[in-house]
Design an enzyme around this catalytic site. Structure first.
Site, PDB file in Angstrom:
ATOM      1  CG  HIS A 205     -18.821-106.931  19.622  1.00  0.00           C
ATOM      2  ND1 HIS A 205     -19.108-108.010  18.845  1.00  0.00           N
ATOM      3  CD2 HIS A 205     -19.981-106.578  20.223  1.00  0.00           C
ATOM      4  CE1 HIS A 205     -20.401-108.291  18.947  1.00  0.00           C
ATOM      5  NE2 HIS A 205     -20.956-107.440  19.785  1.00  0.00           N
TER       6      HIS A 205
HETATM    7  C1  UD1 Z   1     -24.026-103.247  21.235  1.00  0.00           C
HETATM    8  C2  UD1 Z   1     -24.945-104.290  21.857  1.00  0.00           C
HETATM    9  C3  UD1 Z   1     -24.474-105.689  21.470  1.00  0.00           C
HETATM   10  C4  UD1 Z   1     -24.319-105.817  19.976  1.00  0.00           C
HETATM   11  C5  UD1 Z   1     -23.394-104.717  19.464  1.00  0.00           C
HETATM   12  C6  UD1 Z   1     -23.188-104.757  17.979  1.00  0.00           C
HETATM   13  C7  UD1 Z   1     -25.918-103.693  24.042  1.00  0.00           C
HETATM   14  C8  UD1 Z   1     -25.863-104.002  25.487  1.00  0.00           C
HETATM   15  N1  UD1 Z   1     -24.912-104.225  23.310  1.00  0.00           N
HETATM   16  O1  UD1 Z   1     -22.749-103.420  21.802  1.00  0.00           O
HETATM   17  O2  UD1 Z   1     -25.413-106.628  21.930  1.00  0.00           O
HETATM   18  O3  UD1 Z   1     -23.797-107.096  19.665  1.00  0.00           O
HETATM   19  O4  UD1 Z   1     -23.977-103.445  19.834  1.00  0.00           O
HETATM   20  O5  UD1 Z   1     -22.125-103.898  17.631  1.00  0.00           O
HETATM   21  O6  UD1 Z   1     -26.820-103.040  23.588  1.00  0.00           O
HETATM   22  N2  UD1 Z   1     -19.171 -96.754  19.399  1.00  0.00           N
HETATM   23  C9  UD1 Z   1     -18.705 -96.010  18.354  1.00  0.00           C
HETATM   24  N3  UD1 Z   1     -19.571 -95.686  17.354  1.00  0.00           N
HETATM   25  C10 UD1 Z   1     -20.869 -96.062  17.367  1.00  0.00           C
HETATM   26  C11 UD1 Z   1     -21.351 -96.811  18.463  1.00  0.00           C
HETATM   27  C12 UD1 Z   1     -20.484 -97.151  19.462  1.00  0.00           C
HETATM   28  O7  UD1 Z   1     -17.551 -95.655  18.302  1.00  0.00           O
HETATM   29  O8  UD1 Z   1     -21.599 -95.750  16.402  1.00  0.00           O
HETATM   30  C13 UD1 Z   1     -18.237 -97.131  20.481  1.00  0.00           C
HETATM   31  C14 UD1 Z   1     -18.319 -96.203  21.653  1.00  0.00           C
HETATM   32  O9  UD1 Z   1     -17.052 -96.065  22.182  1.00  0.00           O
HETATM   33  C15 UD1 Z   1     -19.197 -96.957  22.620  1.00  0.00           C
HETATM   34  C16 UD1 Z   1     -18.808 -98.397  22.310  1.00  0.00           C
HETATM   35  O10 UD1 Z   1     -18.553 -98.434  20.919  1.00  0.00           O
HETATM   36  O11 UD1 Z   1     -18.996 -96.602  23.930  1.00  0.00           O
HETATM   37  C17 UD1 Z   1     -19.844 -99.406  22.662  1.00  0.00           C
HETATM   38  O12 UD1 Z   1     -21.096 -99.160  22.008  1.00  0.00           O
HETATM   39  P1  UD1 Z   1     -22.475 -99.690  22.656  1.00  0.00           P
HETATM   40  O13 UD1 Z   1     -23.601 -99.429  21.752  1.00  0.00           O
HETATM   41  O14 UD1 Z   1     -22.571 -99.275  24.073  1.00  0.00           O
HETATM   42  O15 UD1 Z   1     -22.259-101.254  22.737  1.00  0.00           O
HETATM   43  P2  UD1 Z   1     -21.667-102.281  21.695  1.00  0.00           P
HETATM   44  O16 UD1 Z   1     -20.433-102.858  22.295  1.00  0.00           O
HETATM   45  O17 UD1 Z   1     -21.566-101.749  20.309  1.00  0.00           O
END
Ligand code: UD1
Length: 371
Positions: A205
């Site tokens: 990811h």
């Molecule tokens: C975040 C953390 C990362 C961690 C990861 C675990 C930061 C910078 N990154 O990354 O260190 O390893 O979490 O998963 O804080 N989304 C969903 N459902 C959710 C949450 C997110 O669909 O409940 C999707 C959305 O499209 C969102 C994308 O995932 O834009 C990214 O989510 P985000 O929390 O920004 O970062 P992660 O890649 O999950």
């Protein structure tokens, strides 16, 4: 004593669980849990609270997804207000996600003490969003709770005085030790119809692997290669799946050799790690969990903030080097791969040591300042 834990994303919840449990046994401690809402889906958030038996959060800031600045700013603004109302003795932040740095900054500006669980990790890769979160959070925090000795060396090299650093061990492994029997009983691999020790578990990811078409295609080509040896079981982060769709890359892996799953809960993931022949990942937590379980791990990154998993554990950094991955997989299939040992204080008791530090530190600090 009032302690506020702030969590936002999946790996935070795994670290919170044992700390919440340890604090619940301490007389005179009121522990309040604030969920920032960075992760919000049932599978990315709610299921972790259930599996890990964490009490429902007392507050949810509902910040949701968004660009880094917007997400960080929303936590900063909303948590500042709440922290000012709650006025705790400690704010406890976990790991390296955007919610971590934002909550730490809000708290210190209000003059509230901050303790950072999993402090001191450094990848020295400034293209990684988490690296900035780690550095800033550590320099803001009053108490730095480190999982391994290398983390203490990193902090001291950056000029942080030893009195702020406490070596407590790895709290993620507390959850693992506690829930492994339950994960075993859940038998995730068998439920999926794959035989234990007969598949490769994949998780990817990191933006560096999945956000650009070129890097994602490289990663998938490598996975396509190794899937000829053993089938892949791949719980997919929503962003990874969306990008494979967007770039039209499914064709790089034979669909018959791939079980693509939605994000899995904690027990399922732990069970799938334990039963895998090997794991290919770019997750920080999974590098640690494979080391704790003695399962071979190939990390699709050029660096790691968790070098102890390479120096002592089962982890090998392979990046997206196709020939190297192929060679490592062969070695694992033939000889079982690299043998490792479990690092110091990854013993299931880190959260008790954290609770000890939080409940005694303020008093000691006052004594040492006035000595
Ligand atoms: C975040 C953390 C990362 C961690 C990861 C675990 C930061 C910078 N990154 O990354 O260190 O390893 O979490 O998963 O804080 N989304 C969903 N459902 C959710 C949450 C997110 O669909 O409940 C999707 C959305 O499209 C969102 C994308 O995932 O834009 C990214 O989510 P985000 O929390 O920004 O970062 P992660 O890649 O999950």
């Amino acid at each position: 004593m009032k302690i506020v834990s702030v969590v936002g994303a999946r790996p935070n919840f795994v670290k919170l669980a044992p700390v919440a449990h340890a604090l619940s046994t301490r007389a005179g401690v009121r522990h309040i849990v604030v969920h920032t809402g960075q992760h919000y889906d049932a599978v990315m958030s709610d299921s972790f609270f259930v599996d890990l038996a964490i009490p429902a959060p007392d507050y949810n800031l509902e910040v949701g997804s968004g660009p880094h600045g917007k997400q960080t700013a929303a936590v900063l603004e909303r948590f500042e207000q709440l922290c000012d109302e709650l006025r705790p003795d400690w704010v406890l932040v976990y790991g390296d996600v955007n919610s971590t740095v934002a909550a730490a900054l809000a708290a210190v500006k209000l003059g509230v003490k901050v303790a950072h669980v999993e402090a001191g990790l450094r990848s020295r890769d400034r293209t990684m969003p988490e690296e900035h979160n780690r550095i800033v959070t550590d320099h803001l925090a009053d108490l730095l709770l480190i999982p391994s000795r290398d983390a203490g060396e990193n902090l001291q090299r950056e000029g942080i005085e030893p009195a702020r650093i406490a070596f407590v061990g790895n709290v993620m492994i507390d959850s693992l030790v506690y829930l492994l029997p339950k994960a075993r009983a859940a038998g995730a691999a068998t439920q999926l119809g794959v035989s234990p020790n007969g598949y490769i578990l994949v998780t990817l990811h990191r933006p560096s692997n999945v956000d650009e078409q070129g890097s994602l295609a490289e990663a998938l080509a490598i996975l396509g290669d190794v899937s000829r040896e053993l089938p892949l079981v791949w719980p997919m982060h929503p962003r990874t799946r969306a990008n494979i769709d967007r770039f039209g890359l499914w064709r790089l892996i034979d669909a018959k050799r791939l079980i693509a799953l939605p994000p899995q809960g904690y027990l399922e993931t732990l069970g799938l790690i334990k039963d895998a022949t090997l794991v290919i990942t770019d997750s920080g937590g999974i590098q640690e969990e494979t080391t704790a379980l003695g399962v071979p791990c190939l990390t699709m990154r050029e660096n790691t903030e968790r070098p102890v998993t390479v120096d002592e554990g089962t982890n090998v950094l392979v990046g997206r080097k196709r020939a190297l991955v192929r060679r490592c997989v062969e070695e694992i299939l033939v000889g079982g791969g690299k043998r490792g040992r479990v690092p110091e204080l990854w013993d299931g008791h880190a959260s008790e040591r954290i609770a000890n530090h939080l409940t005694s530190w303020l008093a000691q600090r006052v004594e040492s300042v006035y000595a």
